[in-house]
Design a protein around this motif. Sequence first.
Motif, mmCIF file in Angstrom:
data_model
loop_
_atom_site.group_PDB
_atom_site.id
_atom_site.type_symbol
_atom_site.label_atom_id
_atom_site.label_comp_id
_atom_site.label_asym_id
_atom_site.label_seq_id
_atom_site.Cartn_x
_atom_site.Cartn_y
_atom_site.Cartn_z
ATOM 1 N N TYR A 277 1.009 -1.212 0.077
ATOM 2 C CA TYR A 277 -0.036 -0.083 -0.014
ATOM 3 C C TYR A 277 0.846 1.051 -0.032
ATOM 4 N N LEU A 278 2.060 1.238 0.548
ATOM 5 C CA LEU A 278 2.811 2.443 0.769
ATOM 6 C C LEU A 278 3.597 2.811 -0.650
ATOM 7 N N GLU A 279 3.385 1.816 -1.722
ATOM 8 C CA GLU A 279 3.845 2.276 -3.128
ATOM 9 C C GLU A 279 2.727 2.830 -4.112
ATOM 10 N N LEU A 280 1.601 2.803 -3.359
ATOM 11 C CA LEU A 280 0.472 3.526 -4.229
ATOM 12 C C LEU A 280 0.360 5.190 -3.939
ATOM 13 N N SER A 281 -0.128 5.782 -4.963
ATOM 14 C CA SER A 281 -0.327 7.074 -4.859
ATOM 15 C C SER A 281 -1.496 7.244 -3.715
ATOM 16 N N GLU A 282 -1.525 8.316 -3.151
ATOM 17 C CA GLU A 282 -2.726 8.779 -2.131
ATOM 18 C C GLU A 282 -3.999 8.710 -2.684
ATOM 19 N N MET A 283 -4.110 8.978 -3.981
ATOM 20 C CA MET A 283 -5.273 8.898 -4.896
ATOM 21 C C MET A 283 -5.799 7.489 -4.980
ATOM 22 N N ALA A 284 -4.850 6.644 -5.288
ATOM 23 C CA ALA A 284 -4.960 5.190 -5.997
ATOM 24 C C ALA A 284 -5.426 4.521 -4.455
ATOM 25 N N LEU A 285 -4.542 4.635 -3.435
ATOM 26 C CA LEU A 285 -4.994 3.917 -2.161
ATOM 27 C C LEU A 285 -6.540 4.481 -1.875
ATOM 28 N N GLU A 286 -6.792 5.714 -2.041
ATOM 29 C CA GLU A 286 -8.056 6.138 -1.404
ATOM 30 C C GLU A 286 -9.037 5.650 -2.387
ATOM 31 N N SER A 287 -8.952 5.352 -3.424
ATOM 32 C CA SER A 287 -10.045 4.675 -4.462
ATOM 33 C C SER A 287 -10.106 3.607 -4.055
ATOM 34 N N ILE A 288 -9.158 2.594 -3.924
ATOM 35 C CA ILE A 288 -9.202 1.246 -3.739
ATOM 36 C C ILE A 288 -10.030 0.945 -2.379
ATOM 37 N N ILE A 289 -9.603 1.824 -1.463
ATOM 38 C CA ILE A 289 -10.471 1.716 0.117
ATOM 39 C C ILE A 289 -11.792 2.108 -0.092
ATOM 40 N N ASP A 290 -11.959 3.145 -1.033
ATOM 41 C CA ASP A 290 -13.376 3.666 -1.081
ATOM 42 C C ASP A 290 -14.234 2.474 -1.692
ATOM 43 N N GLU A 291 -13.897 1.883 -2.588
ATOM 44 C CA GLU A 291 -14.390 0.797 -3.615
ATOM 45 C C GLU A 291 -14.670 -0.247 -2.425
ATOM 46 N N TYR A 292 -13.635 -0.625 -1.793
ATOM 47 C CA TYR A 292 -13.863 -1.791 -0.730
ATOM 48 C C TYR A 292 -14.793 -1.624 0.252
ATOM 49 N N VAL A 293 -14.888 -0.507 0.743
ATOM 50 C CA VAL A 293 -15.592 0.025 1.954
ATOM 51 C C VAL A 293 -17.312 -0.083 1.476
ATOM 52 N N THR A 294 -17.382 0.658 0.404
ATOM 53 C CA THR A 294 -18.828 0.581 -0.304
ATOM 54 C C THR A 294 -19.195 -0.742 -0.863
ATOM 55 N N ARG A 295 -18.402 -1.675 -1.083
ATOM 56 C CA ARG A 295 -18.889 -2.904 -1.474
ATOM 57 C C ARG A 295 -18.942 -4.045 -0.648
ATOM 58 N N ASP A 296 -18.093 -4.421 0.185
ATOM 59 C CA ASP A 296 -18.241 -5.631 1.051
ATOM 60 C C ASP A 296 -17.379 -5.750 2.429
ATOM 61 N N SER A 297 -17.030 -4.367 2.805
ATOM 62 C CA SER A 297 -16.186 -4.461 3.957
ATOM 63 C C SER A 297 -16.555 -5.054 5.177
ATOM 64 N N GLY A 298 -17.912 -5.144 5.440
ATOM 65 C CA GLY A 298 -18.261 -5.373 6.685
ATOM 66 C C GLY A 298 -18.407 -4.554 7.724
ATOM 67 N N ILE A 299 -17.977 -3.159 7.357
ATOM 68 C CA ILE A 299 -17.815 -2.143 8.273
ATOM 69 C C ILE A 299 -19.377 -1.318 7.792
ATOM 70 N N TYR A 300 -20.071 -1.420 8.913
ATOM 71 C CA TYR A 300 -21.373 -0.522 8.518
ATOM 72 C C TYR A 300 -21.743 0.863 9.421
ATOM 73 N N ASN A 301 -20.918 1.187 10.400
ATOM 74 C CA ASN A 301 -21.029 2.197 11.238
ATOM 75 C C ASN A 301 -19.910 3.159 10.716
ATOM 76 N N GLY A 302 -20.286 4.500 10.731
ATOM 77 C CA GLY A 302 -19.237 5.429 10.773
ATOM 78 C C GLY A 302 -19.329 6.059 9.294
ATOM 79 N N SER A 303 -18.854 7.258 9.099
ATOM 80 C CA SER A 303 -18.645 7.922 7.771
ATOM 81 C C SER A 303 -17.828 7.338 6.849
ATOM 82 N N LEU A 304 -17.552 7.752 5.567
ATOM 83 C CA LEU A 304 -16.540 7.096 4.749
ATOM 84 C C LEU A 304 -15.242 7.444 5.205
#
Length: 70
Positions: A10-37
């Motif tokens: 993850y440290l080799e990814l740009s901030e934008m790429a990392l954020e995009s991957i995380i956003d896609e994950y948490v909105t798809r199937d992360s199992g994290i239901y509470n809290g803001s993005l």
Amino acid sequence: MRANVIEIPYLELSEMALESIIDEYVTRDSGIYNGSLSDKRALIVMALQKSEVVITFDPVSGSTDIVEKR
């Protein structure tokens, strides 16, 4: 992990790429239901920093995922 899946440090990814991957994950199937993005992003970043999860890339499907480290 399947044999053809590549672990992406993850440290080799740009901030934008990392954020995009995380956003896609948490909105798809992360199992994290509470809290803001941003709260959910922070939880995933902490898990990455603690090496509890890793980012993977499947070149066959062209998809990324965040999975528990084994």
